[in-house]
Design a protein around this motif. Structure first.
Motif, PDB file in Angstrom:
ATOM      1  N   HIS A  31       1.706  26.742  35.475  1.00 12.25           N
ATOM      2  CA  HIS A  31       0.295  27.015  35.692  1.00 12.25           C
ATOM      3  C   HIS A  31      -0.191  27.970  34.613  1.00 12.25           C
ATOM      4  O   HIS A  31       0.557  28.858  34.179  1.00 12.25           O
ATOM      5  CB  HIS A  31       0.064  27.625  37.086  1.00 12.25           C
ATOM      6  N   PRO A  32      -1.421  27.855  34.131  1.00 11.96           N
ATOM      7  CA  PRO A  32      -1.917  28.775  33.089  1.00 11.96           C
ATOM      8  C   PRO A  32      -1.890  30.236  33.516  1.00 11.96           C
ATOM      9  O   PRO A  32      -1.793  31.138  32.676  1.00 11.96           O
ATOM     10  CB  PRO A  32      -3.329  28.296  32.829  1.00 11.96           C
ATOM     11  N   GLU A  33      -1.990  30.485  34.817  1.00  9.10           N
ATOM     12  CA  GLU A  33      -1.938  31.856  35.322  1.00  9.10           C
ATOM     13  C   GLU A  33      -0.573  32.058  35.999  1.00  9.10           C
ATOM     14  O   GLU A  33      -0.345  31.533  37.098  1.00  9.10           O
ATOM     15  CB  GLU A  33      -3.079  32.101  36.310  1.00  9.10           C
ATOM     16  N   PRO A  34       0.345  32.777  35.364  1.00 11.24           N
ATOM     17  CA  PRO A  34       1.714  32.953  35.916  1.00 11.24           C
ATOM     18  C   PRO A  34       1.720  33.510  37.325  1.00 11.24           C
ATOM     19  O   PRO A  34       2.627  33.214  38.104  1.00 11.24           O
ATOM     20  CB  PRO A  34       2.367  33.906  34.920  1.00 11.24           C
ATOM     21  N   ALA A  35       0.737  34.286  37.683  1.00 12.57           N
ATOM     22  CA  ALA A  35       0.729  34.903  39.015  1.00 12.57           C
ATOM     23  C   ALA A  35       0.605  33.861  40.112  1.00 12.57           C
ATOM     24  O   ALA A  35       0.918  34.129  41.272  1.00 12.57           O
ATOM     25  CB  ALA A  35      -0.410  35.914  39.109  1.00 12.57           C
TER      26      ALA A  35
END
Length: 573
Positions: A107-111
């Motif tokens: 996902h582009p946002e690791p979180a």
């Protein structure tokens, strides 16, 4: 607000609405096209990522493990790197990889790794490739979802995919990027719409100017009022009105004109080819712009015609021809001429009556009764009046005696001798003095004019009359000759044409010179008779000889004009 202004605003509103609708539809079509291209691009990228053997192997390995690796492990794993590399390379909003349960592996946002995706993955996990437009955690996007098959058992998009699905790849492109693409494409749309709007506004102004010019600056309400007024005026007047437009077409032809010319409505016909008398067309020639009114013979009517050029400011509107009926006035004028001629002759004979009475009184006063008796007998033999007409005793009808006698007085004053031909025989009496006066008077007047203008030493006019009182209506035949120089090379058509005259000037104003012969021929033909030329005459005399036949103007028996006796009574006396 003026109607032309309302029309202009309405046109501008319609043009603006059309341009806005066209621009909106065009922009929406462009947006749809860009969105479809983004979906296809996302589908292609998703297929590429899902078909990568490394990606398929990594997803299969993770799916075999119990649970899902922590986000930190996934962020450093090969799936995250592969997905981010594809996203950066293609400019996609996201490239997401999930396992068979929908948990994010990339996902582009690791979180957000290890969390369930925000959109339903069931279709892709069920083996279907789908394209979508929705709003996820990264915002609105246009994307695609593709299933990930285990290695060696199938391939993305293949037809032999019978192996298990171990995950799915979701790719999306931001709607904002679609908007930027649309913004680039919308410039030509806006330019086109602006050009169309400008062209529409210019066309509306030009149309408004043309309408104003065609309507002479009048508003529709004013035009409607003018039309009603025109119809009321043109159809309500007794005078004939003919309007000829600048292009030579008859634009106005009122009911009075149709009645006076005895023809149907000629509106719309070409003026030059319309069946109207030729003198009317001559009035509308450019050289006749300031011509005076003329008398025109139309059937049995005598019309006074005048033409005026019509202008609106500096615009040539054509001609207006006015027709006034002078038939009754001409008839009254002819009757008045006859009465005036006879009254003038009677005034001329008054002195003769006085002299005769004085002579008789003188004979009686000196006792010369026999001489007085002889004098009275001589007066009785020659008639009560002595007109300067040779062989006047051949006339038995008192009306003809008086009328021809009065014409003889007029002719004598001009140096012309009026005589009755020896073949004259009138047994009946005149039943229609008006038509007889018209025909006989015109022929005698023309003959007197010809005799005066002729070169013969002796000036004379000879009249012969013969009646036929058999049948229902008696016919009077007239033959009139003169000592003039004849008609020369002129033919009958020229002599009886309207406007023909040998007189240099009318005897009096409004005498209708040039209508006499045409009028008497039409009058005679209307009764079933005719007027024709028996002899055209020779130079130096004798002149032309005219013959007329007038049916229905004579009656047999005693007179009903109160001025004479029958031939039998005359002979008995």
């Amino acid at each position: 607000m003026r109607f032309s202004t309302q029309t202009l605003l309405l046109q501008l509103g319609v043009v603006l609405l059309v341009v806005l609708l066209s621009g909106t539809v065009h922009a929406w079509l462009v947006y749809e096209r860009i969105g479809n291209e983004a979906e296809n691009q996302a589908l292609t990228l998703a297929r590429t990522v899902a078909a990568d053997p490394d990606v398929r192997a990594q997803v299969q390995d993770i799916s075999k493990e119990q649970g899902t690796p922590p986000a930190s492990v996934l962020a450093a794993g090969p799936l995250q790197q592969a997905a981010e590399a594809a996203r950066v390379r293609t400019g996609a909003l996201f490239v997401v990889i999930t396992d068979e349960t929908g948990l994010r592996l990339a996902h582009p946002e690791p979180a957000r790794l290890g969390e369930r995706v925000s959109t339903d993955p069931s279709a892709a996990l069920g083996g279907q490739e789908t394209t979508t437009r929705n709003t996820g955690t990264l915002g609105p996007s246009a994307g695609a979802k593709v299933p990930v098959y285990a290695p060696g058992t199938g391939s993305a998009g293949g037809t032999d995919g019978q192996g298990p699905i171990v995950g799915e790849v979701s790719v999306g492109y931001s709607v904002e990027s679609l908007g930027k693409s649309l913004a680039r494409d919308i410039i030509p749309i806006a330019v086109t719409a602006g050009g169309a709007l400008l062209a529409g506004v210019l066309a509306s102004f030009l149309l408004r100017r043309r309408l104003q010019r065609l309507a002479l600056g009048l508003e529709p309400e004013e035009i409607s009022t003018l039309v009603h007024d025109q119809v009321a005026v043109l159809q309500g007047v007794d005078e004939g009105v003919i309007g000829i437009a600048a292009d030579g077409r008859i634009s106005v032809f009122n009911a009075a004109a149709a009645r006076l010319l005895d023809m149907p409505d000629a509106t719309g016909q070409a003026w030059n080819s319309a069946p109207v008398p030729a003198p009317l067309k001559e009035l509308t020639r450019p050289a006749a712009q300031d011509a005076e009114a003329v008398e025109v013979l139309a059937g049995d009517r005598v019309l006074v015609a005048s033409a005026r050029k019509a202008w609106h400011r500096t615009e040539d509107l054509g001609w207006v021809v006015m027709l006034r009926d002078r038939t009754e006035l001409q008839q009254l004028t002819r009757q008045l001429d006859a009465v005036g001629t006879m009254s003038a002759a009677l005034r001329a004979q008054r002195h003769e009556f006085a002299n005769q009475l004085h002579t008789i009184a003188g004979f009686m006063s000196i006792g010369q009764h026999e001489q007085a008796k002889e004098y009275l007998a001589r007066i009785s033999a020659t008639g009560p009046l002595k007109f300067p007409v040779e062989q006047a005793e051949l006339l038995q009808d008192t009306y003809l005696q008086a009328f021809i006698g009065a014409k003889g007085v007029e002719a004598s004053e001009r140096g012309v001798v009026l005589k009755i031909g020896p073949e004259t025989l009138v047994r009946g009496h005149v039943a229609d003095p008006q038509d007889v006066t018209t025909v006989l008077g015109n022929l005698i007047d023309n003959a007197v004019n010809a005799a005066v203008a002729g070169s013969a030493a002796e000036r004379w006019v000879e009249v012969e009359l013969l009646d036929d009182v058999t049948g229902n209506g008696g016919t009077l035949h007239l033959v009139v000759g003169d000592s003039g120089d004849g008609l020369g090379a002129l033919g009958p058509d020229e002599v009886f044409a309207e406007g023909f005259t040998t007189a240099e000037a009318p005897v009096r104003a409004g005498a209708g010179q040039g209508l006499g012969l045409a009028l008497v021929r039409q009058l005679a033909r209307r009764r079933g008779g005719d007027v024709r030329i028996l002899d055209t005459g020779t130079q130096g005399g004798p002149g032309a000889v005219f013959m007329a036949s007038i049916p229905g103007v004579m009656a047999a028996g005693g007179t009903d004009n109160g001025a004479g006796a029958t031939p039998e009574k005359e002979s008995d006396g």
